[in-house]
Design a protein around this motif. Structure first.
Motif, PDB file in Angstrom:
ATOM      1  N   PHE A   1       0.658  -1.173  -0.025  1.00 51.90           N
ATOM      2  CA  PHE A   1       0.149   0.049  -0.087  1.00 51.90           C
ATOM      3  C   PHE A   1       0.972   1.422  -0.103  1.00 51.90           C
ATOM      4  N   CYS A   2       1.859   1.349   0.778  1.00 48.98           N
ATOM      5  CA  CYS A   2       2.906   2.305   0.974  1.00 48.98           C
ATOM      6  C   CYS A   2       3.513   2.818  -0.653  1.00 48.98           C
ATOM      7  N   LEU A   3       4.020   1.610  -1.294  1.00 50.85           N
ATOM      8  CA  LEU A   3       4.930   1.676  -2.416  1.00 50.85           C
ATOM      9  C   LEU A   3       3.849   2.209  -3.390  1.00 50.85           C
ATOM     10  N   VAL A   4       2.481   2.020  -3.277  1.00 50.82           N
ATOM     11  CA  VAL A   4       1.521   2.493  -4.340  1.00 50.82           C
ATOM     12  C   VAL A   4       0.987   3.861  -4.052  1.00 50.82           C
ATOM     13  N   LEU A   5       0.662   4.002  -2.742  1.00 51.55           N
ATOM     14  CA  LEU A   5      -0.080   5.334  -2.359  1.00 51.55           C
ATOM     15  C   LEU A   5       0.958   6.526  -2.243  1.00 51.55           C
ATOM     16  N   TRP A   6       2.272   6.320  -2.051  1.00 52.92           N
ATOM     17  CA  TRP A   6       3.116   7.408  -1.644  1.00 52.92           C
ATOM     18  C   TRP A   6       3.486   8.081  -2.928  1.00 52.92           C
ATOM     19  N   PRO A   7       3.810   7.326  -4.097  1.00 54.10           N
ATOM     20  CA  PRO A   7       4.097   7.926  -5.395  1.00 54.10           C
ATOM     21  C   PRO A   7       2.757   8.607  -5.929  1.00 54.10           C
ATOM     22  N   LEU A   8       1.706   8.026  -5.922  1.00 51.14           N
ATOM     23  CA  LEU A   8       0.538   8.672  -6.161  1.00 51.14           C
ATOM     24  C   LEU A   8       0.156   9.861  -5.487  1.00 51.14           C
ATOM     25  N   ALA A   9       0.398  10.090  -4.177  1.00 49.55           N
ATOM     26  CA  ALA A   9       0.270  11.278  -3.244  1.00 49.55           C
ATOM     27  C   ALA A   9       1.318  12.334  -3.667  1.00 49.55           C
ATOM     28  N   ALA A  10       2.347  11.883  -4.078  1.00 52.34           N
ATOM     29  CA  ALA A  10       3.415  12.862  -4.505  1.00 52.34           C
ATOM     30  C   ALA A  10       2.910  13.503  -5.917  1.00 52.34           C
ATOM     31  N   TRP A  11       2.546  12.589  -6.855  1.00 51.91           N
ATOM     32  CA  TRP A  11       2.118  13.084  -8.156  1.00 51.91           C
ATOM     33  C   TRP A  11       0.953  14.112  -8.108  1.00 51.91           C
ATOM     34  N   ALA A  12      -0.173  13.720  -7.224  1.00 49.80           N
ATOM     35  CA  ALA A  12      -1.377  14.414  -6.947  1.00 49.80           C
ATOM     36  C   ALA A  12      -0.951  15.942  -6.311  1.00 49.80           C
ATOM     37  N   LEU A  13      -0.132  16.008  -5.482  1.00 53.20           N
ATOM     38  CA  LEU A  13       0.170  17.120  -4.880  1.00 53.20           C
ATOM     39  C   LEU A  13       1.041  18.072  -6.017  1.00 53.20           C
ATOM     40  N   SER A  14       1.880  17.341  -6.617  1.00 57.19           N
ATOM     41  CA  SER A  14       2.539  18.322  -7.792  1.00 57.19           C
ATOM     42  C   SER A  14       1.611  18.682  -8.901  1.00 57.19           C
ATOM     43  N   ALA A  15       0.726  17.925  -9.095  1.00 58.77           N
ATOM     44  CA  ALA A  15      -0.396  18.265 -10.136  1.00 58.77           C
ATOM     45  C   ALA A  15      -1.194  19.380  -9.379  1.00 58.77           C
ATOM     46  N   ALA A  16      -1.806  19.103  -8.439  1.00 58.51           N
ATOM     47  CA  ALA A  16      -2.639  20.258  -7.797  1.00 58.51           C
ATOM     48  C   ALA A  16      -1.833  21.426  -7.568  1.00 58.51           C
ATOM     49  N   ARG A  17      -0.457  21.556  -7.323  1.00 56.30           N
ATOM     50  CA  ARG A  17       0.318  23.095  -7.167  1.00 56.30           C
ATOM     51  C   ARG A  17       0.295  23.302  -8.654  1.00 56.30           C
ATOM     52  N   ARG A  18       0.696  22.673  -9.527  1.00 57.59           N
ATOM     53  CA  ARG A  18       0.855  23.265 -11.124  1.00 57.59           C
ATOM     54  C   ARG A  18      -0.977  23.908 -11.544  1.00 57.59           C
ATOM     55  N   HIS A  19      -1.761  23.035 -11.138  1.00 58.37           N
ATOM     56  CA  HIS A  19      -3.150  23.684 -11.495  1.00 58.37           C
ATOM     57  C   HIS A  19      -3.505  25.163 -10.786  1.00 58.37           C
ATOM     58  N   VAL A  20      -3.055  25.116  -9.386  1.00 51.83           N
ATOM     59  CA  VAL A  20      -3.462  26.497  -8.747  1.00 51.83           C
ATOM     60  C   VAL A  20      -2.691  27.483  -9.192  1.00 51.83           C
ATOM     61  N   GLU A  21      -1.198  27.212  -9.465  1.00 51.53           N
ATOM     62  CA  GLU A  21      -0.506  28.198  -9.870  1.00 51.53           C
ATOM     63  C   GLU A  21      -0.909  28.684 -11.366  1.00 51.53           C
ATOM     64  N   GLN A  22      -1.107  27.719 -12.254  1.00 51.42           N
ATOM     65  CA  GLN A  22      -1.612  28.194 -13.801  1.00 51.42           C
ATOM     66  C   GLN A  22      -3.066  28.797 -13.504  1.00 51.42           C
ATOM     67  N   ALA A  23      -3.828  28.415 -12.536  1.00 49.28           N
ATOM     68  CA  ALA A  23      -5.345  29.122 -12.406  1.00 49.28           C
ATOM     69  C   ALA A  23      -5.015  30.697 -11.759  1.00 49.28           C
ATOM     70  N   GLY A  24      -3.964  30.599 -10.913  1.00 49.60           N
ATOM     71  CA  GLY A  24      -3.881  31.885 -10.173  1.00 49.60           C
ATOM     72  C   GLY A  24      -4.413  31.908  -9.040  1.00 49.60           C
ATOM     73  N   THR A  25      -4.825  30.697  -8.397  1.00 51.99           N
ATOM     74  CA  THR A  25      -5.812  30.540  -7.229  1.00 51.99           C
ATOM     75  C   THR A  25      -5.026  30.112  -5.881  1.00 51.99           C
ATOM     76  N   LEU A  26      -3.489  30.050  -6.243  1.00 53.23           N
ATOM     77  CA  LEU A  26      -2.746  29.482  -4.858  1.00 53.23           C
ATOM     78  C   LEU A  26      -2.911  30.532  -3.805  1.00 53.23           C
ATOM     79  N   PRO A  27      -3.086  31.775  -3.918  1.00 50.03           N
ATOM     80  CA  PRO A  27      -3.034  32.759  -2.737  1.00 50.03           C
ATOM     81  C   PRO A  27      -4.449  32.813  -2.232  1.00 50.03           C
ATOM     82  N   HIS A  28      -5.436  32.649  -2.922  1.00 53.01           N
ATOM     83  CA  HIS A  28      -6.916  32.501  -2.581  1.00 53.01           C
ATOM     84  C   HIS A  28      -7.193  31.628  -1.517  1.00 53.01           C
ATOM     85  N   SER A  29      -7.965  32.078  -0.561  1.00 52.41           N
ATOM     86  CA  SER A  29      -8.442  31.043   0.362  1.00 52.41           C
ATOM     87  C   SER A  29     -10.017  31.009   0.318  1.00 52.41           C
TER      88      SER A  29
END
Length: 265
Positions: A237-265
C-alpha cells in the motif's frame, strides 16, 4: 530533522495557545472509552471475538477505536494544515521554499501525525489503565505495525491535501473511506461476520490490514514472524500510495499556479 522540529514547535505553540482544545480532546476520548466500556458490558461475551483473538469485546473494540481515530486524524490532518495555511496566508511562502510540494506538505503535517500517534497510544493506555482492557502487547510487533499503518494512512492524508489545495475544502473521499473502514474493515466487529463478498471488499482497505496486525500484536502478542504477511501488504500500500500522493500534490500545485488561485482562501 531540523525542519520537522521547527514545524512541530510552531504547531505546539499554536496548540498551547488554545488549551481548551486539548481539554476537549481529552474529555472526548474519555467519553468514548466510557461509552464503549458500558456497551461491552451490555454485549457480554462475544464468541467471534474470543475465538479469533482470545480477548473480551472491550479490548477488541478499544484497538479498533484507536486505529480508526489514527486513520481519521491522518486522513484529515494534512488537508487541515493546508487549509489553515490558505486561510492565514502562509501557504504561498511555504510552497516558495526550495523543496518539493510533497516535502512541504509532509512537513506541514508533522504535528498532525505526532498528535494522531499520541492520541491512538493514549486511548490504548487509558483503556488499559482506567477501564481494565486486557492487552498482551508484543512491543516490537506492535510498534512496527503501528508505524507501517501510520505511513499508509499518511499517504491517504496527502491525497486529501491535494484535493484541498485545489478546491479549498474538505475531501469527500476521506469521509467515504472513513465510513467504508467502519463498515468493512472490522473496527467494531470481526470481519468474519461479514458475507464473503464484503470480506473481499474489506481486504482492499488499508485499515483492514492495519487492524488485523495491531490486534494480533496487542491482543494475542503475535511476534514478527506471524505478522510478516500483514507487513508486506501494508508495505505494498505504501509503495503504491506514496508516489500517487506525490504526483497528485505536484499536479494540484501546477493547477493552482496556472489558474492563479494559490493565494486565494
Amino acid at each position: 530533522m531540523r525542519r520537522v522540529l521547527a514545524f512541530l514547535r510552531r504547531d505546539l505553540q499554536i496548540l498551547t495557545a488554545y488549551r481548551l482544545n486539548a481539554l476537549l480532546l481529552l474529555s472526548g476520548g474519555l467519553f468514548t472509552l466510557t461509552l464503549f466500556y458500558f456497551l461491552a458490558r451490555t454485549v457480554g461475551e462475544a464468541p467471534a471475538v474470543r475465538g479469533r483473538y482470545g480477548a473480551d469485546y472491550f479490548s477488541f473494540a478499544l484497538v479498533g477505536l484507536a486505529t480508526a481515530a489514527l486513520l481519521r486524524a491522518l486522513q484529515t490532518g494534512f488537508g487541515g494544515a493546508v487549509r489553515a495555511a490558505q486561510n492565514d496566508g502562509s501557504l504561498e511562502p511555504l510552497l516558495g521554499a526550495p523543496l518539493s510540494t510533497v516535502h512541504v506538505v509532509t512537513l506541514m503535517g508533522a504535528w498532525p501525525v505526532a498528535n494522531a500517534l499520541l492520541r491512538a497510544v493514549g486511548l490504548l493506555a487509558f483503556g488499559a489503565l482506567l477501564f481494565g482492557a486486557r492487552l498482551h502487547l508484543h512491543p516490537v510487533s506492535f510498534v512496527l505495525t503501528l508505524l507501517l499503518s501510520a505511513l499508509t494512512f499518511c499517504a491517504l492524508g496527502l491525497l486529501s491535501a491535494a484535493f484541498v489545495l485545489v478546491f479549498k475544502r474538505g475531501d469527500p473521499f476521506t469521509y467515504a473511506l472513513d465510513a467504508l473502514s467502519y463498515l468493512f474493515a472490522g473496527v467494531l466487529y470481526p470481519t468474519d461476520v461479514l458475507p464473503p463478498l464484503l470480506r473481499t471488499m474489506g481486504r482492499l482497505l488499508p485499515a483492514t490490514h492495519a487492524l488485523h496486525g495491531l490486534r494480533e500484536s496487542a491482543l494475542r502478542g503475535a511476534g514478527p514472524r506471524e505478522l510478516l504477511p500483514t507487513w508486506a501488504t501494508l508495505s505494498i500500500f505504501c509503495l503504491v500510495l506514496w508516489p500517487l500522493a506525490a504526483w497528485a500534490l505536484s499536479a494540484a500545485r501546477r493547477h493552482v499556479e496556472q489558474a492563479g488561485t494559490l493565494p486565494h482562501s
